[in-house]
Design a protein around this motif. Structure first.
Motif: not given
Length: 155
Positions: A35, A76, A143-152
């Motif tokens: 992302v 997960w 990048d994917s996990v970071t992006s998810y955690l930032r979105a949350v």
């Protein structure tokens, strides 16, 4: 419940999980694109690691109060554990990762293989002991996990 029934249920569950993993393989694009970063970086990496640790702790706590099969997401759990372990100087090996997934070894190994195929994790054979395989998030996985955690965090 007799042993034959338990064995039959375990075989059925294994077949179902294999079918799910196979369906994921069919649906996934050839390349998982990371992302894009936005100008607003959001929480610090330390805050994201703390959030990932909190998610892992919440997931373990849930299994203490409710049937574990309701929340079975070993992939997960592994991604979160690898995200947290990225700052740890000790490399994560398959045995430690399987323990974090709270799933049978064979199920966990299938998910590790699937995460590798999706290019979310990297595997490196330990040069000192070729039986040991070190696991880490790939750049795409990070990048994917970071992006998810930032979105949350923005919710």
């Amino acid at each position: 419940m007799n042993n034959d029934t338990v064995v039959g249920l375990m075989k059925e569950l294994t077949a179902t999980l294999s079918a799910v993993a196979g369906e994921f393989d069919k649906r996934i694009a050839a390349v998982v694109e990371p992302v894009e970063e936005t100008d607003d970086e959001g929480p610090s990496s330390g805050a994201l690691i703390a959030r990932a640790n909190a998610l892992l702790a919440e997931r373990r706590l849930r299994r203490q109060h409710l049937p574990a099969e309701l929340f079975h997401e070993p992939a997960w759990d592994m991604l979160l554990a690898l995200f947290v372990a990225a700052d740890d100087p000790q490399p994560m090996n398959i045995k430690a990762l399987v323990a974090m997934a709270d799933a049978p070894v064979t199920t966990s190994q299938r998910w590790i293989e699937h995460l590798y195929k999706l290019r979310l994790i990297d595997r490196v054979i330990d040069p000192a002991d070729r039986r040991r395989v070190e696991i880490s998030l790939s750049a795409i996985g990070q990048d994917s996990v970071t992006s998810y955690l930032r979105a949350v965090a923005k919710m």
